[in-house]
Design a protein around this motif. Structure first.
Motif, PDB file in Angstrom:
ATOM      1  N   LEU A 123      -6.237  -2.121 -22.255  1.00 17.68           N
ATOM      2  CA  LEU A 123      -5.836  -3.408 -21.665  1.00 17.68           C
ATOM      3  C   LEU A 123      -4.335  -3.616 -21.775  1.00 17.68           C
ATOM      4  N   PHE A 124      -3.774  -3.273 -22.954  1.00 19.21           N
ATOM      5  CA  PHE A 124      -2.330  -3.440 -23.128  1.00 19.21           C
ATOM      6  C   PHE A 124      -1.558  -2.530 -22.171  1.00 19.21           C
ATOM      7  N   VAL A 125      -2.049  -1.307 -21.995  1.00 16.95           N
ATOM      8  CA  VAL A 125      -1.371  -0.388 -21.056  1.00 16.95           C
ATOM      9  C   VAL A 125      -1.457  -0.938 -19.635  1.00 16.95           C
ATOM     10  N   MET A 126      -2.667  -1.420 -19.251  1.00 13.74           N
ATOM     11  CA  MET A 126      -2.852  -1.947 -17.893  1.00 13.74           C
ATOM     12  C   MET A 126      -1.969  -3.156 -17.621  1.00 13.74           C
ATOM     13  N   GLU A 127      -1.791  -3.982 -18.676  1.00 11.78           N
ATOM     14  CA  GLU A 127      -1.030  -5.218 -18.492  1.00 11.78           C
ATOM     15  C   GLU A 127       0.472  -5.008 -18.622  1.00 11.78           C
ATOM     16  N   ASP A 128       0.895  -3.797 -18.902  1.00 13.56           N
ATOM     17  CA  ASP A 128       2.323  -3.514 -19.038  1.00 13.56           C
ATOM     18  C   ASP A 128       2.925  -3.312 -17.638  1.00 13.56           C
ATOM     19  N   ILE A 129       2.900  -4.404 -16.861  1.00  9.59           N
ATOM     20  CA  ILE A 129       3.302  -4.324 -15.451  1.00  9.59           C
ATOM     21  C   ILE A 129       4.805  -4.591 -15.350  1.00  9.59           C
ATOM     22  N   PRO A 130       5.546  -3.692 -14.724  1.00  8.98           N
ATOM     23  CA  PRO A 130       6.987  -3.922 -14.621  1.00  8.98           C
ATOM     24  C   PRO A 130       7.292  -5.087 -13.678  1.00  8.98           C
ATOM     25  N   SER A 131       8.378  -5.813 -13.972  1.00  3.80           N
ATOM     26  CA  SER A 131       8.815  -6.876 -13.060  1.00  3.80           C
ATOM     27  C   SER A 131       9.427  -6.201 -11.832  1.00  3.80           C
ATOM     28  N   ARG A 132       9.691  -6.994 -10.794  1.00  3.01           N
ATOM     29  CA  ARG A 132      10.311  -6.426  -9.586  1.00  3.01           C
ATOM     30  C   ARG A 132      11.638  -5.743  -9.935  1.00  3.01           C
ATOM     31  N   GLU A 133      12.371  -6.358 -10.891  1.00  4.72           N
ATOM     32  CA  GLU A 133      13.676  -5.802 -11.265  1.00  4.72           C
ATOM     33  C   GLU A 133      13.513  -4.458 -11.979  1.00  4.72           C
ATOM     34  N   ASP A 134      12.484  -4.373 -12.839  1.00  4.18           N
ATOM     35  CA  ASP A 134      12.337  -3.161 -13.655  1.00  4.18           C
ATOM     36  C   ASP A 134      11.556  -2.044 -12.958  1.00  4.18           C
ATOM     37  N   ALA A 135      10.776  -2.413 -11.953  1.00  4.93           N
ATOM     38  CA  ALA A 135       9.897  -1.401 -11.339  1.00  4.93           C
ATOM     39  C   ALA A 135      10.714  -0.399 -10.526  1.00  4.93           C
ATOM     40  N   ASP A 136      10.265   0.856 -10.511  1.00  4.01           N
ATOM     41  CA  ASP A 136      10.911   1.862  -9.665  1.00  4.01           C
ATOM     42  C   ASP A 136      10.742   1.498  -8.192  1.00  4.01           C
ATOM     43  N   LEU A 137       9.618   0.818  -7.910  1.00  8.25           N
ATOM     44  CA  LEU A 137       9.340   0.411  -6.528  1.00  8.25           C
ATOM     45  C   LEU A 137       8.298  -0.703  -6.570  1.00  8.25           C
ATOM     46  N   THR A 138       8.465  -1.681  -5.666  1.00  2.44           N
ATOM     47  CA  THR A 138       7.437  -2.714  -5.519  1.00  2.44           C
ATOM     48  C   THR A 138       6.821  -2.583  -4.133  1.00  2.44           C
ATOM     49  N   VAL A 139       5.494  -2.624  -4.078  1.00  2.00           N
ATOM     50  CA  VAL A 139       4.813  -2.618  -2.778  1.00  2.00           C
ATOM     51  C   VAL A 139       3.961  -3.878  -2.685  1.00  2.00           C
ATOM     52  N   GLU A 140       4.171  -4.629  -1.591  1.00  2.00           N
ATOM     53  CA  GLU A 140       3.298  -5.766  -1.311  1.00  2.00           C
ATOM     54  C   GLU A 140       2.123  -5.244  -0.506  1.00  2.00           C
ATOM     55  N   VAL A 141       0.928  -5.426  -1.050  1.00  2.00           N
ATOM     56  CA  VAL A 141      -0.277  -4.972  -0.362  1.00  2.00           C
ATOM     57  C   VAL A 141      -0.986  -6.193   0.217  1.00  2.00           C
ATOM     58  N   TRP A 142      -1.243  -6.172   1.508  1.00  2.00           N
ATOM     59  CA  TRP A 142      -1.935  -7.280   2.169  1.00  2.00           C
ATOM     60  C   TRP A 142      -3.314  -6.840   2.641  1.00  2.00           C
ATOM     61  N   GLY A 143      -4.344  -7.603   2.234  1.00  2.00           N
ATOM     62  CA  GLY A 143      -5.692  -7.321   2.721  1.00  2.00           C
ATOM     63  C   GLY A 143      -5.970  -8.179   3.942  1.00  2.00           C
ATOM     64  N   TYR A 144      -6.273  -7.535   5.057  1.00  2.00           N
ATOM     65  CA  TYR A 144      -6.626  -8.246   6.281  1.00  2.00           C
ATOM     66  C   TYR A 144      -8.068  -7.913   6.632  1.00  2.00           C
ATOM     67  N   GLN A 145      -8.587  -8.557   7.709  1.00  2.00           N
ATOM     68  CA  GLN A 145      -9.931  -8.205   8.161  1.00  2.00           C
ATOM     69  C   GLN A 145      -9.829  -7.262   9.350  1.00  2.00           C
ATOM     70  N   TRP A 146     -10.008  -5.947   9.272  1.00  2.00           N
ATOM     71  CA  TRP A 146     -10.289  -5.207   8.061  1.00  2.00           C
ATOM     72  C   TRP A 146      -9.364  -4.019   8.029  1.00  2.00           C
ATOM     73  N   TRP A 147      -8.228  -4.258   7.478  1.00  2.00           N
ATOM     74  CA  TRP A 147      -7.251  -3.180   7.347  1.00  2.00           C
ATOM     75  C   TRP A 147      -6.247  -3.585   6.277  1.00  2.00           C
ATOM     76  N   TRP A 148      -5.388  -2.623   5.923  1.00  2.00           N
ATOM     77  CA  TRP A 148      -4.428  -2.872   4.852  1.00  2.00           C
ATOM     78  C   TRP A 148      -3.009  -2.827   5.388  1.00  2.00           C
ATOM     79  N   GLY A 149      -2.201  -3.820   5.003  1.00  2.00           N
ATOM     80  CA  GLY A 149      -0.785  -3.820   5.348  1.00  2.00           C
ATOM     81  C   GLY A 149       0.034  -3.547   4.091  1.00  2.00           C
ATOM     82  N   PHE A 150       1.099  -2.751   4.232  1.00  2.00           N
ATOM     83  CA  PHE A 150       1.954  -2.435   3.085  1.00  2.00           C
ATOM     84  C   PHE A 150       3.397  -2.765   3.430  1.00  2.00           C
TER      85      PHE A 150
END
Ligand code: CUA
Length: 352
Positions: free
Chosen positions: A123-150
């Motif tokens: 759980l601690f490893v899973m919750e160790d989520i980098p902030s936008r500033e610290d992350a190597d990359l941020t991807v916004e994932v959008w769920g639509y009906q019925w496909w994925w936007g990135f």
């Protein structure tokens, strides 16, 4: 007859989790039919590996409890069964044996601890989520009906149904939905997380090896829920940079002498059609946002959220009868004429 039924039953069970552990003893997962494109028994990402460990520990503890209690049960059954002549005998009663009861409580506390410690650690490893500033990359994932936007904030890149990331980097994934609840799941890379309207759920992922990994919506979201697949494509870091460069900004049609005329005709037909109300092609007046972004459509390998291979024949088919291929999606069949559909397909596939 009876033997046959039992054997069939066993084959139906397949004992997947148990057999998974056999990979440790050298048996291949593939020979058990357990190394499919969405099998989490062969993790290729740090999170998936940790989550598989947690599963296997709980599984082995349960197997041990099952084996011990099962053996005791059968031992008792045979050892103390009623024999001719002593039907009235009552075996010695152990009720109220404090030492035994405390001992059993102790055993289960230890077993639960064996399960709990790695769970909490995970759980601690899973919750160790980098902030936008610290992350190597941020991807916004959008769920639509019925496909994925990135969407790739800061990179001016939007794509659909194919998510690209660099290998070996910690990626911050933000999950958005403006419709119903979906669930983002790439089994070989990480466990699933719900995509919920009016709430941004965040997780991180990391791929260990370059390659293509299948993902799937894992929450019943309507008629074509099962048709809501996507591909996660992990590149070597330099290849990822090249992909970003190629996919940012406007797309220009790449034509050959053979298809130049069809592409030009298709571009005109597309830009005059109802398609532009829902789709975006960067650099044109096609700015709709309710359907997949088609800016660099020709560079994609999949069509219809992973339902079809992206080629000319399939695309013409998709343009002409989207409702038959993916029931209930919001794309109406706006192009009835095959000639026009062929030209539009040529144009879209030329957008590299
Ligand atoms: Cu989206 Cu199921």
């Amino acid at each position: 007859m009876r033997g046959l039924t039992i054997r069939r039953g066993l084959r139906g069970l397949r004992l997947p989790a148990l057999l998974a552990s056999l990979q440790l003893s050298g048996c291949s997962l593939a020979s058990w039919g357990m190394d499919g494109p969405m099998s989490f028994f062969n993790p290729k990402g740090e999170l998936a590996a940790i989550q598989l460990d947690v599963l296997m520990i709980a599984l082995w503890v349960c197997v041990a409890i099952f084996a011990i209690t099962g053996s005791l049960y059968f031992y008792t059954l045979f050892r103390f069964r009623s024999r001719p002549g002593d039907e009235d005998r009552v075996p010695e009663q152990l009720h109220g044996n404090t030492a035994l009861e405390i001992g059993l409580i102790g055993v289960f506390v230890v077993l639960l601890a064996i399960i709990t410690v790695p769970n909490v650690r995970a759980l601690f490893v899973m919750e160790d989520i980098p902030s936008r500033e610290d992350a190597d990359l941020t991807v916004e994932v959008w769920g639509y009906q019925w496909w994925w936007g990135f969407e790739y904030p800061g990179h001016e890149v939007r794509t659909a149904n194919e998510m690209h990331i660099p290998v070996g980097k910690k990626i911050r994934v933000e999950l958005y939905s403006d419709n119903v609840i979906h669930s983002f799941w790439v089994p070989k890379i990480a466990g699933k997380l719900d995509v919920i309207p009016n709430q941004v759920n965040v997780m991180w992922i990391q791929a260990d090896e370059a390659g293509e990994y299948w993902g799937q919506c894992a929450e019943l979201c309507g008629a074509s829920h099962a048709n809501m697949r996507f591909k996660l494509i992990a590149h070597e870091p330099d290849d990822f940079k090249a992909w970003v460069e190629a996919n940012r900004g406007p797309a220009r049609p790449v034509t050959t002498e053979a298809n130049a005329e069809a592409v030009a005709r298709g571009e005109q037909a597309f830009l005059q059609s109802a398609c532009i109300g829902c789709h975006r092609v960067s650099g044109t007046h096609s700015v709709g946002l309710s359907g997949p972004d088609l800016s660099h459509f020709g560079s994609r390998t999949l069509l219809g959220s992973g339902m079809l291979e992206n080629n000319h024949e399939n695309l013409v088919d998709w343009i002409m009868r989207p409702q038959e291929i993916k029931p209930g999606n919001i794309m109406p069949p706006v192009v009835a004429d095959r000639d026009t559909a062929e030209a539009i397909a040529s144009y879209l596939l030329s957008l590299k």
